[in-house]
Scaffold this active site. Structure first.
Site, mmCIF file in Angstrom:
data_model
loop_
_atom_site.group_PDB
_atom_site.id
_atom_site.type_symbol
_atom_site.label_atom_id
_atom_site.label_comp_id
_atom_site.label_asym_id
_atom_site.label_seq_id
_atom_site.Cartn_x
_atom_site.Cartn_y
_atom_site.Cartn_z
ATOM 1 N N TRP A 148 20.009 3.306 -7.371
ATOM 2 C CA TRP A 148 18.826 4.212 -6.814
ATOM 3 C C TRP A 148 19.632 5.375 -6.248
ATOM 4 C CZ3 TRP A 148 17.633 4.613 -0.827
ATOM 5 C CH2 TRP A 148 16.595 5.403 -0.602
ATOM 6 N N ASP A 229 20.498 -4.141 0.151
ATOM 7 C CA ASP A 229 19.429 -3.306 0.185
ATOM 8 C C ASP A 229 18.069 -4.185 -0.352
ATOM 9 O OD1 ASP A 229 17.346 -1.472 0.164
ATOM 10 O OD2 ASP A 229 18.409 0.144 -0.959
ATOM 11 N N LYS A 265 7.057 -1.067 -0.231
ATOM 12 C CA LYS A 265 6.325 -1.762 -1.405
ATOM 13 C C LYS A 265 5.383 -3.059 -0.992
ATOM 14 C CE LYS A 265 9.043 1.304 -3.912
ATOM 15 N NZ LYS A 265 9.707 1.844 -2.718
#
Length: 417
Positions: A148, A229, A265
Site C-alpha cells: 500500500w 496491518d 472497509k
C-alpha cells in the site's frame, strides 16, 4: 463638492515574497489523485477502479444496515459528545482485541495486550511507527514489494528507515515466497516486518496457512517484530475468523507483535476514521508500560480519538444479534466482489483465451493486481476511461456486473498493445 468623484484608494505597499516561497509542490497522491482525474472526465463510460471503497452494483456508496441500526440506538441513548480518554473507548478496545485474537486468547486473558483506539488504519500505523522510532532507534522496517503506497510515507515521516522484501512474482503473478523468506532471513536480527494480515494490498495475494507458519518461524528465529496491518478482516473472505488466521497463529506461537486495525472497509466507516493499534506482548508489565508510551505518542498527535465510530463498532460487536447481522452483510459484500471477479475472469477468457487469466480468481479481497504496465495503464485511462493506479491495481469493489465486459475489453486491448 466632490460628488461623483471616485474615492481615493489607500496606498498599498508592495507585498514581500512569502517566507514559504521555497516550498516545493508535492506530487498528487497516487490513489486519491486518480479520483480527482475521474471526476474531471465527462465520458459516460468512465470507471473509477482506483480507490478501495465498496460500492453497490449500482456503483453507489453503501451504508450498512447494521450501522444505521447502531446509530439509532446511540441516538435513543442520548449519549454526550465528551472527550474520550487518550486510549479511546474501553468497550471498543475490548471488542477490537477480541475480534483480532479470538475469545480464547491467552494474551487477552493474561492482560498482555496494550491497545489504543486510533484514527483508522493510517493513524494506527502512524502511532506505531512513532513508537518504533522512539523505542527501537535505528531499526529498519521491512515492507512488501509492492505494498500500500502510504506505508512508505508513514514510516519515512516518522523517521523510520524502510526497505523492501520481495513479495510479488511478475512471472507467475503470484507470491514470491522463496524470495520473501530469503529477504526476511537476510534482514538484521530484530527488524520490524510489516505484514498484511489478509487480502494483501495491492496484489490480493496471501500466503497459505503453511507459508504463514514458515514466516512466523523466520520472525521468531530472527527476533523480528512483526507489525500486522489488518484493514480487511471479515471483508476479504466474508469470515472474521478465517481472515484473522495470521495474527492468531503468531500469538499462539508466542511471538510479540504490533497490529493496526481499521473498520473503514468491513463496517463501511470510511469517514469515521475508526481503528486501533495493539501490542501483543509476553508480559503484563511490558503491556502496561507500552500502553503508557502509546498514550504519550497519541496525546502529542491528536490528543484523543473520535467517539462516534467507536460507539458504532462497540454496539455492533457487543450485541450478539447485531454481530450476526454484520457478519451477513460482510458476506454479502465479499460475495458481490467475488461475483464480479468471476464474471471478469469469464469475459477475459472468452476474449483472449490464449492468455492465462487464473490469477484473477486466485487473488482475493477488494483488489486485483493485473500485471498491466504503466504504459498499458495509460491506455486504459486515455482510451477506455478506466481509472486505476499506475502499478496496475484495480479495485473490484468499484466494478459493477454491467461493466465487467467493458473492463475485460479494455484490459485485452491494453495487453495487446
Amino acid at each position: 463638492a466632490g460628488l461623483g468623484r471616485a474615492a481615493a484608494r489607500p496606498c498599498v505597499a508592495a507585498r514581500a515574497a512569502s517566507k514559504l516561497d521555497g516550498v516545493e509542490q508535492a506530487p498528487p497522491d497516487p490513489i486519491l489523485g486518480v479520483s480527482e482525474a475521474f471526476k474531471a472526465d465527462t465520458s459516460p463510460d468512465k470507471l473509477n477502479l482506483g480507490v478501495g471503497a465498496y460500492r453497490t452494483d449500482d456503483l453507489q456508496p453503501y451504508v450498512l444496515d447494521v450501522v444505521k441500526k447502531a446509530e439509532r440506538i446511540m441516538l435513543d441513548k442520548g449519549e454526550n459528545k465528551e472527550y474520550l480518554p487518550i486510549q479511546g473507548l474501553a468497550s471498543f478496545n475490548a471488542a477490537t482485541v477480541s475480534l483480532l485474537l479470538g475469545e480464547g486468547s491467552a494474551a487477552v486473558a493474561e492482560n498482555r495486550v496494550a491497545t489504543v483506539q486510533s484514527l483508522s488504519g493510517t493513524g494506527s500505523l502512524r502511532v506505531g511507527a512513532a513508537f518504533i522510532q522512539k523505542f527501537m532507534p535505528g531499526v529498519t522496517a521491512y515492507i512488501s514489494n509492492p505494498t500500500w503506497g502510504n506505508h512508505r510515507n508513514i514510516f519515512a515521516d516518522a523517521g523510520v528507515e524502510w526497505k523492501y522484501y520481495r513479495y510479488f512474482d511478475p512471472e507467475t503473478i503470484g507470491l514470491d515466497f522463496d524470495g520473501m523468506v530469503e529477504d526476511l532471513k537476510a534482514a538484521p536480527d530484530g527488524s520490524v516486518v510489516v505484514l498484511h494480515g489478509c487480502a494483501h494490498n495491492p496484489t490480493g495475494i496471501d500466503p497459505t496457512p503453511a507459508q504463514w507458519e514458515a514466516i512466523a518461524d523466520v520472525c521468531q528465529a530472527k527476533g523480528h517484530l512483526p507489525f500486522f496491518d489488518v484493514a480487511y478482516q471479515g471483508f476479504a473472505s466474508g469470515d472474521l475468523v478465517k481472515d484473522a488466521f495470521a495474527p492468531r497463529l503468531f500469538e499462539s506461537k508466542g511471538l510479540e507483535f504490533l497490529c493496526s486495525q481499521s473498520y473503514a472497509k468491513n463496517l463501511g466507516l470510511y469517514g469515521e476514521r475508526i481503528g486501533a493499534l495493539s501490542a501483543v506482548l509476553n508480559s503484563e508489565g511490558a503491556a502496561t508500560r507500552v500502553l503508557s508510551q502509546l498514550k504519550r505518542v497519541a496525546r502529542a498527535m491528536y490528543s484523543n480519538p473520535p467517539v462516534h465510530g467507536a460507539r458504532i463498532v462497540s454496539e455492533v460487536v457487543n450485541d450478539a444479534k447485531m454481530f450476526e447481522e454484520w457478519n451477513a452483510e460482510m458476506a454479502m459484500m465479499a460475495g458481490r466482489i467475488a461475483g464480479v471477479r468471476q464474471q471478469l475472469y469469464d469475459n477475459l477468457v472468452e476474449l483472449m483465451p490464449e492468455k492465462d487469466w487464473s490469477f484473477i480468481l486466485q487473488q482475493i479481497g477488494m483488489f486485483s493486481f493485473t500485471g498491466l504496465s504503466p504504459e498499458q495503464v495509460e491506455n486504459m485511462t486515455n482510451k477506455w476511461h478506466v481509472y486505476m493506479t499506475k502499478d496496475g491495481r484495480i479495485s473490484l469493489a468499484g466494478l459493477s456486473s454491467g461493466k465487467c465486459r467493458y473492463l475485460a475489453e479494455a484490459m485485452v486491448d491494453s495487453f495487446n498493445m
